[in-house]
Design an enzyme around this catalytic site. Structure first.
Site, PDB file in Angstrom:
ATOM      1  N   GLY A 214      -1.619   2.169  12.300  1.00  0.00           N
ATOM      2  CA  GLY A 214      -1.904   3.528  11.818  1.00  0.00           C
ATOM      3  C   GLY A 214      -3.228   3.617  11.099  1.00  0.00           C
ATOM      4  O   GLY A 214      -3.658   4.720  10.730  1.00  0.00           O
TER       5      GLY A 214
ATOM      6  N   GLY B 285       0.818  -1.222   0.000  1.00  0.00           N
ATOM      7  CA  GLY B 285       0.000   0.000   0.000  1.00  0.00           C
ATOM      8  C   GLY B 285       0.849   1.269   0.000  1.00  0.00           C
ATOM      9  O   GLY B 285       2.081   1.221   0.069  1.00  0.00           O
TER      10      GLY B 285
ATOM     11  N   HIS C 193      -7.977  15.330   1.707  1.00  0.00           N
ATOM     12  CA  HIS C 193      -7.129  14.173   1.366  1.00  0.00           C
ATOM     13  C   HIS C 193      -7.342  13.764  -0.083  1.00  0.00           C
ATOM     14  O   HIS C 193      -8.330  14.144  -0.719  1.00  0.00           O
ATOM     15  CB  HIS C 193      -7.439  12.982   2.281  1.00  0.00           C
TER      16      HIS C 193
ATOM     17  N   LYS D 121      -8.739   7.966  -0.575  1.00  0.00           N
ATOM     18  CA  LYS D 121      -8.992   7.713   0.856  1.00  0.00           C
ATOM     19  C   LYS D 121     -10.405   7.179   1.049  1.00  0.00           C
ATOM     20  O   LYS D 121     -11.368   7.706   0.492  1.00  0.00           O
ATOM     21  CB  LYS D 121      -8.766   8.991   1.678  1.00  0.00           C
TER      22      LYS D 121
ATOM     23  N   ALA E 218      -2.603   4.973  16.513  1.00  0.00           N
ATOM     24  CA  ALA E 218      -2.699   6.436  16.414  1.00  0.00           C
ATOM     25  C   ALA E 218      -3.112   6.830  15.002  1.00  0.00           C
ATOM     26  O   ALA E 218      -2.582   6.291  14.026  1.00  0.00           O
ATOM     27  CB  ALA E 218      -1.356   7.073  16.756  1.00  0.00           C
TER      28      ALA E 218
HETATM   29  N1  NDP Z   1      -1.625   7.042  11.272  1.00  0.00           N
HETATM   30  C1  NDP Z   1      -1.078   7.721  10.247  1.00  0.00           C
HETATM   31  O1  NDP Z   1      -0.103   8.498  10.422  1.00  0.00           O
HETATM   32  C2  NDP Z   1      -1.609   7.502   8.873  1.00  0.00           C
HETATM   33  C3  NDP Z   1      -2.684   6.675   8.693  1.00  0.00           C
HETATM   34  N2  NDP Z   1      -3.110   6.350   7.444  1.00  0.00           N
HETATM   35  C4  NDP Z   1      -4.142   5.334   7.372  1.00  0.00           C
HETATM   36  O2  NDP Z   1      -3.532   4.105   6.966  1.00  0.00           O
HETATM   37  C5  NDP Z   1      -4.459   3.310   6.241  1.00  0.00           C
HETATM   38  C6  NDP Z   1      -3.852   2.883   4.912  1.00  0.00           C
HETATM   39  O3  NDP Z   1      -3.644   4.006   4.095  1.00  0.00           O
HETATM   40  P1  NDP Z   1      -2.940   3.866   2.659  1.00  0.00           P
HETATM   41  O4  NDP Z   1      -1.589   3.265   2.792  1.00  0.00           O
HETATM   42  O5  NDP Z   1      -3.089   5.186   2.006  1.00  0.00           O
HETATM   43  O6  NDP Z   1      -3.936   2.814   1.954  1.00  0.00           O
HETATM   44  P2  NDP Z   1      -3.633   1.769   0.796  1.00  0.00           P
HETATM   45  O7  NDP Z   1      -4.961   1.293   0.306  1.00  0.00           O
HETATM   46  O8  NDP Z   1      -2.659   2.341  -0.178  1.00  0.00           O
HETATM   47  O9  NDP Z   1      -2.863   0.585   1.561  1.00  0.00           O
HETATM   48  C7  NDP Z   1      -3.488  -0.366   2.376  1.00  0.00           C
HETATM   49  C8  NDP Z   1      -2.902  -1.709   2.027  1.00  0.00           C
HETATM   50  O10 NDP Z   1      -3.401  -2.674   2.939  1.00  0.00           O
HETATM   51  C9  NDP Z   1      -3.887  -3.773   2.179  1.00  0.00           C
HETATM   52  N3  NDP Z   1      -4.873  -4.544   2.935  1.00  0.00           N
HETATM   53  C10 NDP Z   1      -6.197  -4.311   3.079  1.00  0.00           C
HETATM   54  N4  NDP Z   1      -6.763  -5.278   3.827  1.00  0.00           N
HETATM   55  C11 NDP Z   1      -5.750  -6.130   4.163  1.00  0.00           C
HETATM   56  C12 NDP Z   1      -5.697  -7.332   4.928  1.00  0.00           C
HETATM   57  N5  NDP Z   1      -6.803  -7.856   5.470  1.00  0.00           N
HETATM   58  N6  NDP Z   1      -4.498  -7.954   5.080  1.00  0.00           N
HETATM   59  C13 NDP Z   1      -3.384  -7.438   4.516  1.00  0.00           C
HETATM   60  N7  NDP Z   1      -3.369  -6.314   3.760  1.00  0.00           N
HETATM   61  C14 NDP Z   1      -4.546  -5.667   3.594  1.00  0.00           C
HETATM   62  C15 NDP Z   1      -4.449  -3.142   0.928  1.00  0.00           C
HETATM   63  O11 NDP Z   1      -4.653  -4.110  -0.078  1.00  0.00           O
HETATM   64  P3  NDP Z   1      -5.848  -3.919  -1.154  1.00  0.00           P
HETATM   65  O12 NDP Z   1      -5.349  -2.881  -2.090  1.00  0.00           O
HETATM   66  O13 NDP Z   1      -5.978  -5.287  -1.748  1.00  0.00           O
HETATM   67  O14 NDP Z   1      -7.068  -3.493  -0.388  1.00  0.00           O
HETATM   68  C16 NDP Z   1      -3.332  -2.167   0.608  1.00  0.00           C
HETATM   69  O15 NDP Z   1      -2.241  -2.776  -0.053  1.00  0.00           O
HETATM   70  C17 NDP Z   1      -5.729   4.162   6.120  1.00  0.00           C
HETATM   71  O16 NDP Z   1      -6.628   3.789   7.149  1.00  0.00           O
HETATM   72  C18 NDP Z   1      -5.222   5.583   6.355  1.00  0.00           C
HETATM   73  O17 NDP Z   1      -6.218   6.444   6.849  1.00  0.00           O
HETATM   74  C19 NDP Z   1      -2.511   6.857   6.330  1.00  0.00           C
HETATM   75  C20 NDP Z   1      -1.467   7.722   6.447  1.00  0.00           C
HETATM   76  C21 NDP Z   1      -0.936   8.131   7.723  1.00  0.00           C
HETATM   77  O1  LIG Z   2      -5.514   8.204   4.444  1.00  0.00           O
HETATM   78  C1  LIG Z   2      -4.550   9.008   4.516  1.00  0.00           C
HETATM   79  O2  LIG Z   2      -3.834   9.272   3.546  1.00  0.00           O
HETATM   80  C2  LIG Z   2      -4.274   9.640   5.809  1.00  0.00           C
HETATM   81  N1  LIG Z   2      -4.970   9.249   6.840  1.00  0.00           N
HETATM   82  C3  LIG Z   2      -4.793   9.643   8.181  1.00  0.00           C
HETATM   83  C4  LIG Z   2      -6.107  10.109   8.792  1.00  0.00           C
HETATM   84  O3  LIG Z   2      -7.173   9.582   8.426  1.00  0.00           O
HETATM   85  O4  LIG Z   2      -6.072  10.974   9.667  1.00  0.00           O
HETATM   86  C5  LIG Z   2      -3.628  10.548   8.417  1.00  0.00           C
HETATM   87  C6  LIG Z   2      -3.133  11.339   7.258  1.00  0.00           C
HETATM   88  O5  LIG Z   2      -3.749  12.583   7.223  1.00  0.00           O
HETATM   89  C7  LIG Z   2      -3.186  10.630   5.929  1.00  0.00           C
END
Ligand code: NDP
Ligand SMILES: O=C(O)C1=N[C@H](C(=O)O)C[C@H](O)C1
Length: 267
Positions: free
Chosen positions: A98, A11, A155, A159, A122
């Site tokens: 995350g 991801g 965003h 998202k 977080a």
């Molecule tokens: N806490 C923080 O600082 C931040 C939090 N986030 C959060 O992180 C999460 C992911 O964001 P992002 O990376 O942009 O999303 P992406 O969709 O790019 O990445 C998520 C990955 O997880 C995979 N996935 C989904 N379900 C499973 C599972 N059951 N087992 C294994 N892998 C799985 C997805 O696969 P598939 O494509 O097949 O669904 C994908 O490859 C979101 O909830 C976002 O809000 C994001 C940025 C910062």
């Molecule tokens: O999905 C994202 O990209 C992000 N998600 C987080 C959130 O839902 O707060 C953090 C960040 O802003 C990026």
């Protein structure tokens, strides 16, 4: 050396975290997984991180991860992270989650599972946003009820959850500073003849478009003046570096549910 595995390694966040783990001292990437059927499963992790083949293949589930793992870093979805936390509670690696979109019952379940292992959960792992949580609490308190609080988050178009986990946490911080719960004062939609703004409301608005990494503005609007505080993420690196920092920290902690305020000693 801390042995780390990455959930959702293909991801946006997972792939960046895997790349950063390759450069970081004191922690190493020992595995990664996606759900079964994902095109990355069975591929060498170098297909995600770049560089020479490592012999380390992307697994199709948490249970298929090879060898001993000290910590799993998970940026997937709230549902997937909760299932992974359940698996971690049985297998004993620590976790850094995350993923956003946790409902209150899901958070309760996470808290109960984290009685067996240390887990950082977080919605935002950047230093700037975690300081902003404190600043918003303080500004809300200092300005008092005469200043209306509105939060706007923007965003990228991919998202899935809304409002962002960060916007919800900012709104909770403002509500807490007024001795209220967000469920009582949060306003998440406005449309039509809605009447005057209720006193003490905390508005949360969502924008989605293009490739915006993440922006959060908290507006404190009074009569005759306003303050706006904005955080803009320039890339996903600060989130990813925060997650890796949390992974090194969490393996030294006793079981329990922590957040970045604990990791960054901001509490
Ligand atoms: N806490 C923080 O600082 C931040 C939090 N986030 C959060 O992180 C999460 C992911 O964001 P992002 O990376 O942009 O999303 P992406 O969709 O790019 O990445 C998520 C990955 O997880 C995979 N996935 C989904 N379900 C499973 C599972 N059951 N087992 C294994 N892998 C799985 C997805 O696969 P598939 O494509 O097949 O669904 C994908 O490859 C979101 O909830 C976002 O809000 C994001 C940025 C910062
Ligand atoms: O999905 C994202 O990209 C992000 N998600 C987080 C959130 O839902 O707060 C953090 C960040 O802003 C990026």
């Amino acid at each position: 050396m801390v042995r780390a595995a990455v959930a959702g390694i293909g991801g946006r966040m997972g792939s960046r975290i895997a790349q950063i783990l390759k450069e970081e001292d004191g922690i190493q990437l020992v595995g990664g997984f996606e759900r079964a059927g994902h095109p990355a499963v069975g591929q060498d992790v170098s297909s995600i991180t770049g560089g020479a083949p490592t012999g380390l293949l992307v697994s199709g589930s948490f249970q298929e991860l090879p060898g001993p793992v000290d910590v799993v870093i998970d940026f997937t979805t709230a549902d997937a992270s909760l299932a992974n936390l359940q698996a971690a509670a049985e297998r004993k690696p620590a976790m850094v989650i995350g993923s956003t979109g946790f409902t209150p019952p899901m958070l309760e379940k996470a808290r109960s599972l984290a009685r067996s292992i240390p887990c950082v959960l977080a919605p935002n792992m950047s230093v700037g946003v975690n300081v902003l949580f404190k600043v918003v609490e303080e500004l809300t308190r200092l300005l008092g009820p005469a200043y209306d609080v509105e939060i706007v988050e923007t965003h990228h178009r991919f998202k899935k959850d809304a409002p962002s986990g960060t916007a919800l946490r900012l709104a909770e911080a403002a509500a807490a500073a007024r001795g209220r719960r967000l469920e009582e004062v949060g306003v998440f939609e406005r449309h039509g003849l809605i009447g005057e703004r209720p006193e003490g409301a905390i508005g949360v608005q969502t924008l989605r478009g293009g490739d915006v990494v993440g922006e959060h503005t908290v507006l404190f609007a009074g009569m005759g003046e306003r303050i706006e505080v904005t955080h803009r993420a320039h890339s996903r690196d600060n989130f990813a570096r925060g997650a890796v920092h949390a992974a090194k920290w969490v393996v030294t902690q006793p079981p329990g549910l922590y957040d970045m305020q604990d990791v960054l000693k901001l509490r």
